[in-house]
Design an enzyme around this catalytic site. Structure first.
Site, PDB file in Angstrom:
ATOM      1  N   GLU A 126       0.813  -1.214   0.000  1.00 54.98           N
ATOM      2  CA  GLU A 126       0.000   0.000   0.000  1.00 54.98           C
ATOM      3  C   GLU A 126       0.852   1.272   0.000  1.00 54.98           C
ATOM      4  O   GLU A 126       0.494   2.264  -0.640  1.00 54.98           O
ATOM      5  CB  GLU A 126      -0.943  -0.007   1.206  1.00 54.98           C
ATOM      6  CG  GLU A 126      -2.106  -0.968   1.088  1.00 54.98           C
ATOM      7  CD  GLU A 126      -1.722  -2.420   1.316  1.00 54.98           C
ATOM      8  OE1 GLU A 126      -2.504  -3.310   0.934  1.00 54.98           O
ATOM      9  OE2 GLU A 126      -0.634  -2.664   1.885  1.00 54.98           O
ATOM     10  N   HIS A 196     -11.078  -6.158   8.450  1.00 54.29           N
ATOM     11  CA  HIS A 196     -11.887  -5.869   7.262  1.00 54.29           C
ATOM     12  C   HIS A 196     -13.154  -5.112   7.644  1.00 54.29           C
ATOM     13  O   HIS A 196     -14.188  -5.249   6.987  1.00 54.29           O
ATOM     14  CB  HIS A 196     -12.262  -7.157   6.527  1.00 54.29           C
ATOM     15  CG  HIS A 196     -11.103  -7.918   6.000  1.00 54.29           C
ATOM     16  ND1 HIS A 196     -10.356  -8.767   6.793  1.00 54.29           N
ATOM     17  CD2 HIS A 196     -10.532  -7.961   4.761  1.00 54.29           C
ATOM     18  CE1 HIS A 196      -9.392  -9.308   6.064  1.00 54.29           C
ATOM     19  NE2 HIS A 196      -9.483  -8.833   4.828  1.00 54.29           N
TER      20      HIS A 196
END
Length: 381
Positions: A126, A196
């Site tokens: 990322e 998540h």
């Protein structure tokens, strides 16, 4: 290795003992439903997993933007990305698995339509994804970076807050990366647990130089962080304009007008407070004004304060933890601007100050019952 061997032996014994039906359930729906509920079927488990903590309420069909088409959330995201690629020949989309359509299928068909040089995969990094996006944007191109889940955006935190957000300032406006958009799904999904399910918007709200977050997914935008709800909203459908259109940053939407209480939320939580407004009308005879904040950087102070001056009460709800959540900023500003108009203390109904749980998710989320109870207390104050 001994533990692995023992586990493998246990599974072999399980199958040898004639537990084929249980084994299928174990693979298909997990330990709890395969063993603790031996009568459960794969279909039953799938149906349970899809149950959300809210009832989706589609907006009325917009007329001001021309012809519309029924789309669910991921289709509308795909449409917005498609419009951006078609309109801007410098636009590129990149991230983990986006060339294959992405885990939420939001880039399906875009690589075939625009080519592998404009829609392409990146390594699982990322920090590298955002750093790469900054570099592309500085050259003048439009960079659309996808972070697969908002929970994974933290490795890129330094690139976002120390590089992208400060690029224009530190160069004295000689250079900027304002054409960089970072897109990521956020919020609880019904079974996402601690990695998540997070709502990290407040982290970025504290950093000057960033705009957006969260933003409605149907808009065209640049120089912002955009976010959309995850699985609980992806299948929800409503009428969406086919042609590109813009929603200005910092412009909240008054979904429902009312006179007694102002309810403010964004993202998935908007549907929760819409249910609460209906419950309050039916059970208490209370008229609620419902506001979808839409963006928090900047946020629409005027619309919220105007509503609170009228109703005298404010309830703010978001999935992120209570302490340091963006509801605190809204509450503080309204307290300063509308103090003499308040009939009751401002109420914040948010997630707990704990990691996001798995099996205890129904107890963690600020559902309609928690919001309704807070509203009832405000009315009786």
């Amino acid at each position: 290795m001994a533990v692995v061997a023992a586990a493998a032996g246990w599974l072999l014994r399980l199958r040898a003992a004639g537990a084929e039906g249980h084994w299928r359930r174990f693979r298909g729906v997990g330990l709890a439903r395969g063993f603790l509920h031996p009568s459960a079927t794969v279909e039953d488990a799938a149906q349970r997993r899809q149950v959300a903590h809210f009832t989706f309420q589609p907006d009325p069909e917009p007329r001001e933007y021309g012809q519309t088409q029924k789309m669910n959330l991921f289709q509308s995201v795909t449409s917005a990305l498609d419009n951006s690629l078609a309109k801007d020949p410098t636009a590129v989309i990149f991230g983990e698995d986006v060339a294959f359509g992405g885990v939420f299928r939001c880039t399906v068909g875009l690589r075939d339509k625009y080519g592998k040089d404009r829609v392409f995969n990146t390594p699982l990094c990322e920090q590298g994804i955002v750093g790469f996006g900054i570099g592309i944007a500085v050259t003048g191109a439009t960079a659309i970076a996808e972070i697969q889940f908002a929970d994974y955006i933290f490795p890129a935190f330094d690139q976002i807050v120390n590089e992208a957000a400060k690029y224009r300032y530190r160069s004295g406006d000689l250079f900027n990366c304002g054409s960089l958009t970072i897109r990521s799904p956020w919020g609880c999904v019904g079974h996402g647990a601690l990695y998540h399910s997070q709502s990290p918007e407040a982290f970025f709200a504290h950093c000057p130089g960033i705009k957006g977050l969260p933003l409605l997914p149907r808009t065209e935008c640049s120089g912002v962080i955009t976010a959309h709800g995850t699985l609980n909203l992806l299948g929800s459908a409503e009428q969406v304009p086919i042609e590109p259109y813009n929603i200005p940053l910092s412009q909240a939407e008054v979904i429902q007008e009312g006179s007694d209480v102002t309810l403010v939320a964004w993202g998935t939580q908007v549907h929760v407070i819409r249910e609460v407004a209906s419950m309050a009308k039916e059970k208490l005879g209370v008229s609620c004004e419902v506001i979808d904040l839409r963006t928090i950087i900047p946020w629409d102070v005027d619309t919220v304060c105007k509503s609170v001056i009228k109703t005298g009460r404010l309830l703010i709800s978001h999935e992120a933890p209570l302490t340091g959540g963006f509801a605190s900023e809204i509450s503080s500003t309204v307290q300063e601007e509308c103090f003499l108009n308040l009939e009751a203390p401002i109420s914040r109904v948010c997630g707990y100050d704990t990691p996001f749980p798995h099996i205890f998710e129904p107890f963690y989320i600020p559902d309609k019952w928690k919001c309704y109870d807070a509203l009832r207390k405000m009315i009786n104050y």
